[in-house]
Design a protein around this motif. Structure first.
Motif, mmCIF file in Angstrom:
data_model
loop_
_atom_site.group_PDB
_atom_site.id
_atom_site.type_symbol
_atom_site.label_atom_id
_atom_site.label_comp_id
_atom_site.label_asym_id
_atom_site.label_seq_id
_atom_site.Cartn_x
_atom_site.Cartn_y
_atom_site.Cartn_z
ATOM 1 N N ALA A 141 -2.666 -4.428 -11.488
ATOM 2 C CA ALA A 141 -3.724 -5.067 -10.693
ATOM 3 C C ALA A 141 -4.628 -3.977 -10.118
ATOM 4 O O ALA A 141 -4.159 -2.911 -9.739
ATOM 5 C CB ALA A 141 -3.119 -5.885 -9.565
ATOM 6 N N VAL A 142 -5.907 -4.250 -10.049
ATOM 7 C CA VAL A 142 -6.858 -3.289 -9.496
ATOM 8 C C VAL A 142 -6.577 -3.076 -8.013
ATOM 9 O O VAL A 142 -6.637 -1.967 -7.504
ATOM 10 C CB VAL A 142 -8.304 -3.770 -9.722
ATOM 11 C CG1 VAL A 142 -9.302 -2.840 -9.057
ATOM 12 C CG2 VAL A 142 -8.579 -3.896 -11.207
ATOM 13 N N ARG A 143 -6.268 -4.161 -7.310
ATOM 14 C CA ARG A 143 -5.884 -4.063 -5.901
ATOM 15 C C ARG A 143 -4.740 -5.037 -5.648
ATOM 16 O O ARG A 143 -4.537 -5.992 -6.401
ATOM 17 C CB ARG A 143 -7.073 -4.355 -4.988
ATOM 18 C CG ARG A 143 -7.638 -5.728 -5.115
ATOM 19 C CD ARG A 143 -8.823 -5.917 -4.144
ATOM 20 N NE ARG A 143 -9.279 -7.269 -4.199
ATOM 21 C CZ ARG A 143 -10.265 -7.715 -4.975
ATOM 22 N NH1 ARG A 143 -10.902 -6.873 -5.758
ATOM 23 N NH2 ARG A 143 -10.610 -8.972 -4.962
ATOM 24 N N ALA A 144 -4.007 -4.784 -4.582
ATOM 25 C CA ALA A 144 -2.853 -5.620 -4.264
ATOM 26 C C ALA A 144 -3.297 -7.024 -3.876
ATOM 27 O O ALA A 144 -4.270 -7.188 -3.133
ATOM 28 C CB ALA A 144 -2.057 -4.992 -3.117
ATOM 29 N N PRO A 145 -2.619 -8.042 -4.381
ATOM 30 C CA PRO A 145 -2.941 -9.418 -3.999
ATOM 31 C C PRO A 145 -2.737 -9.635 -2.499
ATOM 32 O O PRO A 145 -1.908 -8.976 -1.878
ATOM 33 C CB PRO A 145 -1.950 -10.261 -4.796
ATOM 34 C CG PRO A 145 -1.477 -9.380 -5.894
ATOM 35 C CD PRO A 145 -1.542 -7.984 -5.367
ATOM 36 N N LYS A 146 -3.471 -10.560 -1.927
ATOM 37 C CA LYS A 146 -3.364 -10.852 -0.499
ATOM 38 C C LYS A 146 -2.298 -11.913 -0.257
ATOM 39 O O LYS A 146 -2.599 -13.051 0.102
ATOM 40 C CB LYS A 146 -4.706 -11.293 0.063
ATOM 41 C CG LYS A 146 -5.726 -10.178 0.063
ATOM 42 C CD LYS A 146 -7.008 -10.591 0.721
ATOM 43 C CE LYS A 146 -7.967 -9.409 0.719
ATOM 44 N NZ LYS A 146 -9.191 -9.698 1.424
ATOM 45 N N VAL A 147 -1.051 -11.521 -0.508
ATOM 46 C CA VAL A 147 0.112 -12.368 -0.250
ATOM 47 C C VAL A 147 1.107 -11.563 0.572
ATOM 48 O O VAL A 147 1.027 -10.327 0.622
ATOM 49 C CB VAL A 147 0.779 -12.866 -1.555
ATOM 50 C CG1 VAL A 147 -0.165 -13.752 -2.345
ATOM 51 C CG2 VAL A 147 1.251 -11.705 -2.402
ATOM 52 N N SER A 148 2.022 -12.263 1.209
ATOM 53 C CA SER A 148 3.010 -11.536 2.014
ATOM 54 C C SER A 148 4.316 -12.301 2.094
ATOM 55 O O SER A 148 4.390 -13.493 1.778
ATOM 56 C CB SER A 148 2.466 -11.277 3.421
ATOM 57 O OG SER A 148 2.201 -12.484 4.075
ATOM 58 N N LEU A 149 5.340 -11.582 2.536
ATOM 59 C CA LEU A 149 6.655 -12.165 2.808
ATOM 60 C C LEU A 149 6.716 -12.527 4.282
ATOM 61 O O LEU A 149 6.272 -11.749 5.122
ATOM 62 C CB LEU A 149 7.759 -11.131 2.538
ATOM 63 C CG LEU A 149 7.873 -10.556 1.137
ATOM 64 C CD1 LEU A 149 8.884 -9.418 1.137
ATOM 65 C CD2 LEU A 149 8.299 -11.642 0.167
ATOM 66 N N GLY A 150 7.269 -13.678 4.587
ATOM 67 C CA GLY A 150 7.489 -14.020 5.986
ATOM 68 C C GLY A 150 8.580 -13.130 6.559
ATOM 69 O O GLY A 150 9.223 -12.364 5.838
#
Length: 107
Positions: free
Chosen positions: A77-86
């Protein structure tokens, strides 16, 4: 900061409060407690996941999540996806790790 709390692999699977969790130390050495399932395809990070440079790496596709839960790297990926772990805010004191599970920020 004692590293004896975590196993040699640097990742500990937990189950508390009706939730599957993982505990590990971030790049700065501070403990983190996050939800266990990768938001990409739901891999159980406590089974086959590993800590790389202070981030948890997913065993399926190599996505990495920092101690704050944010995705910091996704291969190809060019940049990290905007997702996260709770997860939970944590504090370490006298060799113990405390989680804040209530409403609001801990004081």
């Amino acid at each position: 900061m004692p590293d004896a709390i975590f196993p040699d692999a640097g990742l500990l699977s937990l189950h508390y409060f009706g939730r599957a969790l993982i505990a590990f130390r971030g790049a700065d050495g501070r403990p983190a407690v996050r939800d266990v399932h990768c938001p990409h395809y739901g891999a159980h990070l406590g089974v086959g996941g590993k800590v790389v440079d202070g981030a948890v790496e997913c065993p399926f596709h190599g996505w990495r999540f920092g101690a704050d839960g944010r995705c910091v790297q996704a291969p190809f990926a060019v940049r990290a996806p905007k997702v996260s772990l709770g997860g939970f805010p944590v504090r370490e004191h006298s060799g113990l790790i405390f989680l804040h599970t209530g409403p609001g920020e801990p004081s």
